[in-house]
Design a protein around this motif. Structure first.
Motif, PDB file in Angstrom:
ATOM      1  N   TYR A 113       0.847  -1.208   0.000  1.00  0.00           N
ATOM      2  CA  TYR A 113       0.000   0.000   0.000  1.00  0.00           C
ATOM      3  C   TYR A 113       0.874   1.247   0.000  1.00  0.00           C
ATOM      4  O   TYR A 113       0.619   2.212  -0.718  1.00  0.00           O
ATOM      5  CB  TYR A 113      -0.919   0.026   1.225  1.00  0.00           C
ATOM      6  CG  TYR A 113      -2.012  -1.018   1.221  1.00  0.00           C
ATOM      7  CD1 TYR A 113      -2.619  -1.418   0.031  1.00  0.00           C
ATOM      8  CD2 TYR A 113      -2.463  -1.590   2.417  1.00  0.00           C
ATOM      9  CE1 TYR A 113      -3.629  -2.369   0.036  1.00  0.00           C
ATOM     10  CE2 TYR A 113      -3.479  -2.536   2.429  1.00  0.00           C
ATOM     11  CZ  TYR A 113      -4.056  -2.929   1.241  1.00  0.00           C
ATOM     12  OH  TYR A 113      -5.051  -3.863   1.259  1.00  0.00           O
ATOM     13  N   LEU A 117       1.026   4.245  -2.672  1.00  0.00           N
ATOM     14  CA  LEU A 117       0.774   5.622  -2.219  1.00  0.00           C
ATOM     15  C   LEU A 117       1.899   6.547  -2.656  1.00  0.00           C
ATOM     16  O   LEU A 117       1.663   7.650  -3.164  1.00  0.00           O
ATOM     17  CB  LEU A 117       0.626   5.633  -0.692  1.00  0.00           C
ATOM     18  CG  LEU A 117       0.348   6.974  -0.021  1.00  0.00           C
ATOM     19  CD1 LEU A 117      -0.991   7.538  -0.487  1.00  0.00           C
ATOM     20  CD2 LEU A 117       0.332   6.825   1.497  1.00  0.00           C
ATOM     21  N   TYR A 283      -7.185  -0.141   0.552  1.00  0.00           N
ATOM     22  CA  TYR A 283      -6.135   0.843   0.268  1.00  0.00           C
ATOM     23  C   TYR A 283      -6.560   2.227   0.763  1.00  0.00           C
ATOM     24  O   TYR A 283      -5.765   2.973   1.320  1.00  0.00           O
ATOM     25  CB  TYR A 283      -5.832   0.878  -1.234  1.00  0.00           C
ATOM     26  CG  TYR A 283      -4.901   1.989  -1.629  1.00  0.00           C
ATOM     27  CD1 TYR A 283      -3.589   2.016  -1.169  1.00  0.00           C
ATOM     28  CD2 TYR A 283      -5.337   3.023  -2.453  1.00  0.00           C
ATOM     29  CE1 TYR A 283      -2.729   3.047  -1.511  1.00  0.00           C
ATOM     30  CE2 TYR A 283      -4.491   4.051  -2.803  1.00  0.00           C
ATOM     31  CZ  TYR A 283      -3.189   4.066  -2.335  1.00  0.00           C
ATOM     32  OH  TYR A 283      -2.351   5.093  -2.676  1.00  0.00           O
ATOM     33  N   ARG A 287      -4.608   4.728   3.153  1.00  0.00           N
ATOM     34  CA  ARG A 287      -4.230   6.049   2.661  1.00  0.00           C
ATOM     35  C   ARG A 287      -4.733   7.149   3.604  1.00  0.00           C
ATOM     36  O   ARG A 287      -4.001   8.068   3.965  1.00  0.00           O
ATOM     37  CB  ARG A 287      -4.820   6.253   1.267  1.00  0.00           C
ATOM     38  CG  ARG A 287      -4.168   7.330   0.445  1.00  0.00           C
ATOM     39  CD  ARG A 287      -4.818   7.389  -0.924  1.00  0.00           C
ATOM     40  NE  ARG A 287      -6.135   7.988  -0.821  1.00  0.00           N
ATOM     41  CZ  ARG A 287      -6.380   9.267  -1.104  1.00  0.00           C
ATOM     42  NH1 ARG A 287      -5.413  10.043  -1.524  1.00  0.00           N
ATOM     43  NH2 ARG A 287      -7.589   9.737  -0.971  1.00  0.00           N
TER      44      ARG A 287
END
Ligand code: GDP
Ligand code: MG
Length: 296
Positions: A113, A117, A283, A287
């Motif tokens: 992830y 990002l 995700y 985030r």
């Protein structure tokens, strides 16, 4: 008066785009050591997903998995390319102390992830970000016929907040037909009692049609699988199977086990949804947490 606008060409446009770029699909296998995870990785690659070998020479024994290890193959069908990556993980449960044994796995999931990002916020952003995020995690349950282990409950509970969990019953050739049905029902009940949300999560059913399709799948879960990377001749056809003193268990025969059902569920019916839930829910949760930490 308006004539034909051509809105329906979006399907063709999307098809063209997918043909050009291809896509990534990433599966992870997790569970107690010795339940056939590494074997099933090979089974997936060797079965109709791709007739390629997954890296072990024929008849070579699969070594004990000690690190998190990814194997990828690009598979092409009808002009569409899929890069399938399977992440094999070391089994846990061998140690006397199994505290925090989910940490390396959780860390791997979050690292993917984080990588995504970083690419997203990069100023010189890539046109297509390579997607290494884990789209589903096959969780192997021991075919004990008894209750789930406390460790399994704990593990799935934790992971279910960051990844799509798909529980499977390992080595189901060791159970009779009745035992298998009973055990499946029992596991479903225990998952529910423990509040473990596995994929497809009820809360993400889009509409009544979706709900009714997914209800059928949820009622058939966890899929009871058998793995093998050995081929045998059965009725003139080569099949993946396990040879026993009383016959050959055919891995892809739906009368023998539910491997084919699992594979079709992953690839033919829910691949796109697994990717969407990963992106939009798991995700996004990651985030939002990261951006919050940074006080943005
Ligand atoms: P892992 O530790 O979960 O990766 O397990 P492995 O894939 O290394 O397999 C452990 C042992 O179980 C090996 O001897 C395999 O041949 C055997 N095995 C794997 N899958 C099955 C299965 O579906 N049924 C049975 N009976 N044995 C299996
Ligand atoms: Mg292994």
């Amino acid at each position: 008066l308006l004539g034909y606008i051509g809105i329906d060409t979006i399907i063709e446009q999307m098809r063209k785009k997918t043909m050009k770029t291809g896509f990534d699909f990433n599966i992870m296998v997790v569970g107690h050591s010795g339940l056939g995870k590494s074997t099933l990785v090979n089974t997936l690659f060797k079965s109709q997903v791709s007739r390629k070998s997954a890296g072990w020479a024929r008849d070579e024994k699969i070594p004990k998995t000690v690190d998190i290890k990814s194997v990828s193959h690009v598979i092409e069908e009808g002009g569409v390319k899929m890069k399938l990556t399977i992440v094999d993980t070391p089994g846990f449960g061998d140690q006397i102390n199994n505290d925090n044994c989910w940490e390396p796995i959780s860390k791997h999931i979050n690292e993917q992830y984080e990588k995504f990002l970083k690419e997203e916020v990069n100023i010189t952003r890539k046109k297509r970000i390579p997607d290494t995020r884990v789209h589903c995690c096959l969780y192997f349950i021991s075919p004990t016929g008894h209750s789930l282990r406390q460790l399994d409950v704990e593990f799935m509970k934790r992971l279910s907040h960051s990844v799509n969990i798909i529980p499977v019953i390992a080595k189901s050739d060791t159970m009779t037909v009745e035992e298998k049905q009973e055990f499946k029902q029992r596991v479903r009940k225990e998952l529910e009692m423990n509040g473990i949300e596995f994929y497809p999560q009820k809360e993400f059913d889009d509409d009544m049609e979706d709900k009714s399709d997914n209800d059928k799948i949820r009622e058939a879960m966890p899929f009871a699988v058998v793995g093998s990377d050995k081929e045998y001749q059965v009725n003139g056809k080569r099949v993946l199977g396990r040879k026993t003193a009383w016959g050959i268990v055919e891995v892809e025969n739906p009368n023998h086990c539910e491997f084919a059902q699992l594979r079709d569920f992953l690839i033919r019916s829910h691949l796109q949804d697994l990717k969407e839930v990963t992106h939009n829910i798991h995700y996004e949760t990651y985030r939002a947490r990261r951006l919050n930490e940074n006080g943005v």
